[in-house]
Design an enzyme around this catalytic site. Structure first.
Site, mmCIF file in Angstrom:
data_model
loop_
_atom_site.group_PDB
_atom_site.id
_atom_site.type_symbol
_atom_site.label_atom_id
_atom_site.label_comp_id
_atom_site.label_asym_id
_atom_site.label_seq_id
_atom_site.Cartn_x
_atom_site.Cartn_y
_atom_site.Cartn_z
ATOM 1 N N ARG A 175 7.283 0.973 13.700
ATOM 2 C CA ARG A 175 7.834 0.683 12.378
ATOM 3 C C ARG A 175 8.961 -0.387 12.610
ATOM 4 N NH1 ARG A 175 5.459 3.658 8.530
ATOM 5 N NH2 ARG A 175 4.928 5.876 8.944
ATOM 6 N N ALA B 218 2.894 -0.341 5.211
ATOM 7 C CA ALA B 218 2.585 -0.468 6.664
ATOM 8 C C ALA B 218 2.166 -1.974 7.187
ATOM 9 C CB ALA B 218 1.711 0.538 6.816
ATOM 10 N N HIS C 189 4.115 -4.178 9.558
ATOM 11 C CA HIS C 189 3.841 -4.196 10.928
ATOM 12 C C HIS C 189 2.617 -4.778 11.795
ATOM 13 C CE1 HIS C 189 7.008 -1.409 9.841
ATOM 14 N NE2 HIS C 189 6.163 -0.573 9.196
ATOM 15 N N GLU D 280 12.228 -9.545 1.972
ATOM 16 C CA GLU D 280 11.438 -8.415 2.493
ATOM 17 C C GLU D 280 12.229 -7.034 2.087
ATOM 18 O OE1 GLU D 280 10.392 -8.741 6.568
ATOM 19 O OE2 GLU D 280 9.874 -6.628 6.668
ATOM 20 N N ARG E 241 13.260 4.681 12.469
ATOM 21 C CA ARG E 241 11.975 5.292 12.407
ATOM 22 C C ARG E 241 11.067 5.196 13.782
ATOM 23 N NH1 ARG E 241 9.293 4.797 6.822
ATOM 24 N NH2 ARG E 241 8.463 6.677 7.611
ATOM 25 N N ARG F 72 4.967 11.183 -2.238
ATOM 26 C CA ARG F 72 4.703 10.643 -0.807
ATOM 27 C C ARG F 72 5.758 10.880 -0.027
ATOM 28 N NH1 ARG F 72 4.623 4.733 1.206
ATOM 29 N NH2 ARG F 72 3.888 5.094 3.188
ATOM 30 N N PRO G 78 0.864 -1.180 -0.125
ATOM 31 C CA PRO G 78 0.001 0.001 0.010
ATOM 32 C C PRO G 78 0.832 1.270 -0.035
ATOM 33 C CG PRO G 78 -0.069 -1.058 2.143
ATOM 34 C CD PRO G 78 0.559 -2.089 1.153
ATOM 35 N N ASN G 79 0.497 2.385 -0.666
ATOM 36 C CA ASN G 79 0.930 3.763 -0.766
ATOM 37 C C ASN G 79 2.190 3.787 -1.674
ATOM 38 O OD1 ASN G 79 -1.128 4.840 0.700
ATOM 39 N ND2 ASN G 79 -0.418 3.794 2.628
ATOM 40 N N ASP H 91 1.697 -15.240 7.060
ATOM 41 C CA ASP H 91 1.203 -16.353 6.671
ATOM 42 C C ASP H 91 1.506 -16.858 5.242
ATOM 43 O OD1 ASP H 91 0.638 -17.196 9.352
ATOM 44 O OD2 ASP H 91 -1.698 -17.083 9.212
ATOM 45 N N ASN I 230 7.712 -5.474 -0.542
ATOM 46 C CA ASN I 230 7.584 -4.397 0.144
ATOM 47 C C ASN I 230 6.183 -4.245 0.669
ATOM 48 O OD1 ASN I 230 7.638 -2.192 1.469
ATOM 49 N ND2 ASN I 230 8.700 -0.726 0.090
ATOM 50 N N TYR J 227 10.925 9.108 1.390
ATOM 51 C CA TYR J 227 11.079 8.068 0.476
ATOM 52 C C TYR J 227 11.734 8.500 -0.504
ATOM 53 C CZ TYR J 227 7.777 5.590 3.720
ATOM 54 O OH TYR J 227 7.280 5.220 4.727
ATOM 55 N N HIS K 213 12.583 -2.752 2.353
ATOM 56 C CA HIS K 213 12.148 -1.446 2.589
ATOM 57 C C HIS K 213 13.066 -0.322 2.116
ATOM 58 C CE1 HIS K 213 9.109 -3.314 5.255
ATOM 59 N NE2 HIS K 213 9.918 -4.051 5.745
ATOM 60 N N LEU K 214 12.331 0.956 1.701
ATOM 61 C CA LEU K 214 13.151 1.802 1.165
ATOM 62 C C LEU K 214 13.975 2.546 2.276
ATOM 63 C CD1 LEU K 214 10.131 3.214 -1.044
ATOM 64 C CD2 LEU K 214 12.642 2.518 -1.846
ATOM 65 N N SER K 215 13.010 2.776 3.256
ATOM 66 C CA SER K 215 13.643 3.541 4.548
ATOM 67 C C SER K 215 14.135 2.438 5.628
ATOM 68 C CB SER K 215 12.701 4.215 5.173
ATOM 69 O OG SER K 215 11.653 3.400 5.683
#
Ligand code: DQA
Length: 154
Positions: free
Chosen positions: A110, A76, A79, A97, A106, A17, A9-10, A86, A73, A22, A99-101
């Site tokens: 997160r 949110a 978390h 997995e 953070r 954003r 999402p997002n 699953d 990725n 990001y 993540h950009l950040s």
């Protein structure tokens, strides 16, 4: 060898954003750089983005049948989505997995990933390079799995 790059999402809003967190690159630009490296490494990649948890579950399940590895990725959902965790645990292909950040640098909420224990590994904090590092990891993991399968046949 086909690898799914799955964005949660997002991430469709990248570029607009929270650019201070990001960066200013768009999702299309990230995908293009992944595509370029994939061509250099001689692997196929396909891309999918969704803002919906169930769609991400569906896509993971499909990748379990048709792909050699997944780069994911979860946004949110990282978390708190046990359904996605699953799904990652349920499929027989390695999931990296991404993540950009740096999620550990953070906000408190997160700093925990419910996906990580089910993933093959996690890459966090390198901006768009996180995806390129993940692609190299995914290709190596998938190749190792192929060799193990061939060895098991002997
Ligand atoms: C993110 C980190 C998450 O905490 C956040 O909700 C995102 C993006 C990242 O790539 O840094 O949507 O997964």
């Amino acid at each position: 060898m086909k690898i799914l790059v799955l964005h949660g999402p997002n991430l469709n809003l990248l570029g607009r954003r929270e650019p201070e967190v990001y960066g200013s690159f768009t999702l299309e630009e990230i995908n293009a750089s992944v595509q370029k490296l994939a061509a250099e490494l001689g692997v196929q990649v396909e891309f999918f983005q969704s803002n919906h948890e169930g769609e991400l579950v569906d896509r993971l399940q499909e990748a379990g049948e048709s792909c050699a590895a997944v780069i994911f990725n979860p946004g949110a959902y990282t978390h708190y989505s046990l359904a996605l965790r699953d799904a990652v645990a349920a499929i027989p292909v390695p999931v990296v997995e991404v993540h950009l950040s740096n999620i550990y640098a953070r906000e408190e909420f997160r700093r925990h990933s419910v996906i990580a224990p089910a993933a093959a590994g996690q890459i966090s904090g390198f901006g768009p390079d996180s995806y390129l590092l993940a692609l190299r990891a995914a290709v190596n993991l998938a190749a190792k799995k192929e060799i193990e399968k061939l060895d098991a046949k002997d």
